[in-house]
Design an enzyme around this catalytic site. Structure first.
Site, PDB file in Angstrom:
ATOM      1  N   ARG A  54       0.852  -1.197   0.000  1.00 45.54           N
ATOM      2  CA  ARG A  54       0.000   0.000   0.000  1.00 45.54           C
ATOM      3  C   ARG A  54       0.884   1.243   0.000  1.00 45.54           C
ATOM      4  NH1 ARG A  54      -5.076  -1.674   2.661  1.00 45.54           N
ATOM      5  NH2 ARG A  54      -4.206  -3.527   3.658  1.00 45.54           N
ATOM      6  N   SER A  73       7.455  -5.066   6.847  1.00 38.93           N
ATOM      7  CA  SER A  73       6.993  -6.132   7.753  1.00 38.93           C
ATOM      8  C   SER A  73       7.909  -7.328   7.788  1.00 38.93           C
ATOM      9  CB  SER A  73       5.591  -6.556   7.339  1.00 38.93           C
ATOM     10  OG  SER A  73       4.858  -5.410   7.008  1.00 38.93           O
ATOM     11  N   ASP A  77       5.422  -3.643  10.828  1.00 41.90           N
ATOM     12  CA  ASP A  77       3.966  -3.449  10.734  1.00 41.90           C
ATOM     13  C   ASP A  77       3.288  -3.601  12.088  1.00 41.90           C
ATOM     14  OD1 ASP A  77       3.095  -6.724   9.296  1.00 41.90           O
ATOM     15  OD2 ASP A  77       4.553  -6.114  10.820  1.00 41.90           O
TER      16      ASP A  77
HETATM   17  C1  0WK Z   1      -2.411  -4.577   7.163  1.00 45.12           C
HETATM   18  C2  0WK Z   1      -1.330  -3.622   7.603  1.00 45.12           C
HETATM   19  C3  0WK Z   1       0.006  -4.123   7.140  1.00 45.12           C
HETATM   20  C4  0WK Z   1       0.222  -5.531   7.627  1.00 45.12           C
HETATM   21  C5  0WK Z   1      -0.907  -6.375   7.177  1.00 45.12           C
HETATM   22  C6  0WK Z   1      -0.764  -7.751   7.742  1.00 45.12           C
HETATM   23  O1  0WK Z   1      -1.589  -2.358   7.045  1.00 45.12           O
HETATM   24  O2  0WK Z   1       0.977  -3.309   7.619  1.00 45.12           O
HETATM   25  O3  0WK Z   1       1.425  -6.041   7.145  1.00 45.12           O
HETATM   26  O4  0WK Z   1      -2.140  -5.862   7.631  1.00 45.12           O
HETATM   27  O5  0WK Z   1      -1.831  -8.525   7.336  1.00 45.12           O
HETATM   28  P1  0WK Z   1      -1.815  -9.481   6.059  1.00 45.12           P
HETATM   29  O6  0WK Z   1      -2.015  -8.617   4.897  1.00 45.12           O
HETATM   30  O7  0WK Z   1      -0.501 -10.193   6.081  1.00 45.12           O
HETATM   31  O8  0WK Z   1      -2.929 -10.416   6.291  1.00 45.12           O
HETATM   32  C1  BGC Z   2       7.657 -10.887   9.949  1.00 47.07           C
HETATM   33  C2  BGC Z   2       7.289  -9.765  10.882  1.00 47.07           C
HETATM   34  C3  BGC Z   2       5.916  -9.229  10.554  1.00 47.07           C
HETATM   35  C4  BGC Z   2       4.917 -10.352  10.521  1.00 47.07           C
HETATM   36  C5  BGC Z   2       3.551  -9.884  10.206  1.00 47.07           C
HETATM   37  C6  BGC Z   2       6.542 -11.909   9.917  1.00 47.07           C
HETATM   38  O1  BGC Z   2       6.816 -12.883   8.956  1.00 47.07           O
HETATM   39  O2  BGC Z   2       8.849 -11.504  10.365  1.00 47.07           O
HETATM   40  O3  BGC Z   2       8.220  -8.763  10.803  1.00 47.07           O
HETATM   41  O4  BGC Z   2       5.569  -8.332  11.547  1.00 47.07           O
HETATM   42  O5  BGC Z   2       5.292 -11.317   9.566  1.00 47.07           O
HETATM   43  O6  BGC Z   2       3.454  -9.298   8.972  1.00 47.07           O
END
Ligand code: 0WK
Ligand code: BGC
Ligand code: 0WK
Ligand code: BGC
Length: 949
Positions: A541, A605, A659
């Protein structure tokens, strides 16, 4: 002889066809199609009434759930003893399903023996009846030299209404037909049978299933005809069962799949629903029966009563002088002297009249040929009414099935058994004709049960055995996922130890505990416009965040989502950052701000070692990322390089944050009590505000090649105003810093080996970073689908699923995405939809299969949520102990698709944390859309404002 009769009847026709007199006399027994459709409609209403929990108790037609959830599917096998009690003959059998060599594929071998049941046992004590049954069983076992080495599974067909909670239990509701043994009503007849078998002794038998004869008949016929989903008995008694949608069977838990319901339609009319079709003869039969007022339909239809109905009609006509010139014999006055066998015999094509004359003579009557024709016609009308009423009942059931399945036409088979249907020459034809007339749009096939119902009872037991075995094997397979309180407590302890160890050592530790150089959460004074880049989750994003002056004002957010192709995630670092720069460029174009040199925050992240707020050396990639030449490098520099390479816009990257930290900041902007950030998404991680003094590794400068020195003194000022705020908030002004725990690494040192299952090991081995992020691989979205796939593979190889077919689809890594878990586990989703998801994955499944798939998904996601809950309990208890509090109130800012989209994950996580950290009141605050970006902007704002001070 016959010719004489013909001539005689021709002349009499001249007088009046004797059948006319009978038709007039029995006008009330002639049921026309509109009356039959009316009866069918009434019966359909009764079906609904019996199925609904509100009206079941008062319903006449009890609609008893049978716990038989599927008709035979071809995988049944085994050797069973069987008892068939309640019809006209009590039989003991041995049933071999697909056992033994030389049998043509799919064969069933039956060995049976009929044992008489003395009349006195029908009305004696129930225990005596069952003693007789078990003694007969013992006799059969000895006579057939059935070895008693191993426990013999037994299938029990018991043809009376029983309320069943499981397949091998059944409370007798009431006796019917010619049974009325005492002391069993309301009792569990399976228990009674077990009791009798133990009493008889010398037999090691396990009663696997008890079924009604209609159910057993449906299964028997379903063995060869997959369309058979209705069982019909027209014998001593009458009854029908059919496969109802489970969602309509209120008395049974669950609404997925189907279940066979034993309608007990014999009782139709017990509540007066048939009063306008009951004739005086029916009332007489009922009054003289051993269960007056009960089984009204049965007394108009079944073999136990047809003969009696004919007798009472003939008796009445004789008394009225319409037969035998009014002569009545004692035999004709005697109950039971005309049986249903007689009725069938009277209706035989060739010898019908002859049989009628013989019968009447046997009843000490001297019938004229017309009398014989008339009496034969009485039989015809009585048995015709019987088949018509059965047709009406069937029409109601088949119409309901058609409606249940929203079908315009229905192709279905009805398995039939019973002496009336079998013995009566014209009954089957008549029944089939009327059903087809009442249901022209249905294609109904009647399948005669050739070998009695025990084959079906054995098949139910085979299914019960298979389901029980499968249940046991699935439980065994899933038990390692079902973590006990103690195990979760252990994980909490190990997480705590990992947090402590990570704070101490500078060297490698499973839980890295990376300082974030974020010293405080927002205080609402943040203002200004910032660009935020949010990389690492499902999407990338780019956001523009605008904080207006004034407390708690929600900032304006503009953002655009970009995907990072897998090739870029796993290409070179340069390509990755060039792609990021390209997206930023596209966003600035879209916002028309190409020339603005905006301060930017970078949510990255992945685990980064930081020495200041705007440097971050990538320790190791996780999740799907594996770009080269990045690990060990400063990602802020790499981004700056890429922007320089692009030479289209410039950014002032003021902060790089994880994140979790960004999520904590974003939520703390709304709830100042938020001091923890949790991500449960593609990956999993948590950060929290730790006290600076506990972060030993910060004590001395962490030199890294970027050597950003300056920050040191900054810290002091931070500490000063940190101190300021602390005072304000009461817990002594302890300088803190947010620590990115990277708890995903718990277990990398083997500390979780006692809960890691072989399925997890398989997933870890096939991952991009084997041996790393073990806790993450048990809890996060990127891996849960794979763990489920491994379990499904194993269950399929064990032929517990998908009929043992290991399809290419099932062997394809990543095919079972975690989002499917969320869909499959949602309560609103009926099994059919689970099956269609599996269909899309190329997995052809049965109802039972999808029940198991749902269970596997539930076990894997539940464990994931519990483990995160245990980890969270460790974090909040550490903060509580840090502050020497008995009770801590704290908020956790949360983000991640798993937490936000999975139907149960968040509640199980919260519940586990509450149980394992009872002295902490933890509020979980889901971050709003783009929270990661907003958090980065907040940190950038804090970092910027500090500089202006
Ligand atoms: C949304 C946050 C972002 C984070 C993500 C984690 O804005 O920083 O990395 O959530 O969730 P995912 O997309 O891995 O399910
Ligand atoms: C990363 C972290 C991150 C998490 C959630 C993990 O795989 O090592 O830095 O915060 O994923 O996105
Ligand atoms: C034969 C079946 C038995 C069922 C009977 C019903 O094996 O389970 O109860 O048919 O017909 P009846 O013997 O009562 O005429
Ligand atoms: C019983 C049913 C049985 C039917 C046919 C009825 O009297 O109530 O349970 O299925 O007879 O045997």
């Amino acid at each position: 002889m016959f010719v004489v009769h013909l001539v005689a009847s021709f002349f009499s026709k001249l007088q009046e066809d004797p059948t006319k007199k009978v038709d007039r006399f029995l006008y009330a027994m002639h049921l026309h199609d509109d009356q039959l459709s009316d009866i069918a409609a009434r019966f359909q209403a009764e079906l609904k009434k019996g199925l609904s929990v509100e009206s079941n108790a008062a319903a006449a037609v009890k609609m008893l759930p049978t716990h038989v959830r599927s008709t035979p599917d071809g995988s049944e096998k085994g050797q069973f003893l069987a008892l068939d009690l309640g019809g006209s003959r009590f039989k003991v059998l041995q049933v071999k399903v697909r056992e033994g060599m030389g049998m043509r594929r799919g064969g069933v071998e039956l060995v049976e023996k009929t044992y008489p049941v003395p009349k006195e046992l029908h009305i004696g004590r129930g225990t005596e009846l069952f003693d007789h049954v078990s003694e007969s069983l013992k006799d059969f076992i000895h006579e057939k030299n059935i070895s008693l080495e191993k426990k013999q599974p037994l299938a029990f067909t018991f043809s009376f209404p029983c309320e069943q909670a499981t397949l091998n239990q059944g409370l007798l509701l009431n006796w019917s037909k010619n049974f009325r043994a005492r002391g069993l009503q309301g009792k569990d007849v399976v228990q009674a049978l077990r009791g009798a078998i133990n009493k008889t002794g010398g037999m090691d038998v396990e009663v696997l299933a008890m079924v009604n004869d209609t159910v057993a008949t449906m299964m028997t016929c379903g063995f060869d005809d997959q369309y058979c989903e209705v069982g019909l008995i027209i014998g001593t008694g009458t009854n029908a069962c059919y496969m109802e949608e489970l969602r309509n069977v209120d008395l049974v838990e669950g609404d997925e799949g189907r279940m066979c319901v034993n309608t007990e339609w014999g009782a139709f009319g017990d509540d007066g629903a048939l009063k306008d079709y009951i004739t005086e003869f029916d009332r007489d039969v009922d009054a003289a029966s051993n269960n007056p007022g009960k089984q009204i339909l049965e007394k108009m239809v079944s073999g136990m009563y047809l003969g009696e109905l004919v007798r009472l009609v003939v008796l009445k006509m004789a008394k009225l002088g319409l037969l035998f010139e009014g002569h009545v014999s004692d035999a004709l006055r005697t109950k039971g002297t005309i049986t249903t066998e007689h009725v069938a015999a009277m209706e035989e094509y060739k010898n019908g009249l002859n049989n009628t004359r013989n019968l009447l003579v046997d009843l000490d009557l001297s019938p004229t040929p017309d009398d014989c024709v008339a009496v034969q016609h009485v039989s015809t009308i009585v048995s015709f009414r019987s088949s018509n009423l059965v047709a009406a009942g069937l029409a109601a059931i088949l119409t309901r099935i058609k409606q249940n399945r929203n079908l315009r036409t229905l192709r279905i088979s009805v398995g039939v058994d019973g002496t009336v249907y079998k013995m009566h020459p014209q009954y089957p034809k008549r029944l089939q004709k009327v059903v087809r007339r009442l249901l022209p749009e249905c294609h109904v096939r009647f399948v005669l049960s050739d070998s009695g119902s025990s084959k079906g009872a054995a098949l139910v037991s085979a299914v019960a055995q298979r389901l029980a075995l499968r249940r046991r094997q699935v439980d065994e397979t899933l038990s390692p996922f079902r973590l006990s309180q103690e195990q979760l407590q252990l994980v909490k302890t190990r997480m705590r130890a990992g947090l402590e160890a990570g704070l101490k050592s500078k060297g490698p530790s499973a839980i890295k505990m990376l300082p974030s150089f974020v010293y405080r959460t927002p205080d609402g004074t943040e203002y200004g416009q910032y660009l935020a880049l949010d990389l690492g989750g499902t999407n990338f994003r780019v956001l523009l965040v605008n904080f207006k002056q004034g407390l708690q004002q929600n900032p304006r957010l503009y953002h655009k989502i970009y995907t990072i192709p897998l090739g870029i995630m796993q290409g070179s670092g340069e390509e990755l950052f060039d792609h990021i720069a390209e997206c930023v460029s596209d966003f600035l174009d879209y916002m028309g701000m190409k020339n603005a040199r905006l301060p930017a925050g970078f949510t990255f992240s992945f685990p980064c070692k930081q020495t200041s707020i705007d440097t971050g050396t990538l320790v190791s990639w996780t999740k799907r990322f594996k770009a080269t030449d990045c690990e060990g490098h400063d990602v802020v520099n790499m981004l700056r390089e890429a922007i320089k390479r692009r030479n289209e816009f410039d950014l002032d990257i003021a902060a790089v944050v994880n994140d979790t930290v960004a999520t904590m900041m974003s939520c703390a902007f709304e709830d100042p009590q938020c001091e923890i950030g949790l991500i449960a998404g593609t990956g999993t991680n948590v950060c929290y505000m730790e006290e600076l003094k506990n972060i030993e590794k910060i004590g001395q400068k962490t030199g890294n090649k970027d050597g950003a020195e300056g920050t040191a003194e900054g810290e002091e000022d931070e500490q000063d105003d940190g101190r300021e705020r602390e005072r304000k908030e009461g817990h002594a002004e302890i300088p803190k810093m947010c620590i990115n725990t990277e708890w995903g690494g718990l277990g990398d040192d083997g500390s979780l080996d006692d809960i890691i299952t072989p399925y997890d090991t398989e997933v870890d081995q096939n991952s991009l970073n084997p041996g790393k992020q073990r806790f993450e691989k048990l809890t996060s979205g990127m891996y849960l689908g794979e763990v489920v796939r491994q379990v499904l593979l194993d269950l399929t190889r064990g032929s517990l699923l998908f009929r043992g077919h290991v399809t290419e689809a099932l062997k394809t890594p990543g095919i079972f995405q975690t989002k499917y878990l969320s869909h499959i586990e949602s309560d609103r989703l009926a099994l059919l939809q689970v099956r269609s998801i599996l269909q899309q994955l190329g997995l052809d499944s049965t109802c039972d299969d999808s029940i198991i798939v749902k269970e596997v998904c539930g076990a894997v996601s539940r464990r994931a949520a519990q483990l995160c809950g245990a980890g969270m309990a460790a974090v909040v208890d550490k903060i509580r102990e840090n502050r020497g509090l008995d009770h801590l109130n704290v908020t956790v800012g949360v983000d991640g698709t798993l937490y936000k989209l999975h139907p149960h994950f968040s509640s199980i996580l919260q519940e586990t944390a509450r149980i394992l950290a009872p002295q902490c009141n933890v509020t979980f605050l889901p971050s709003e859309e783009g929270g990661g970006g907003k958090g980065a902007a907040l940190i950038t704002a804090v970092a910027r404002q500090k500089l202006e001070m």
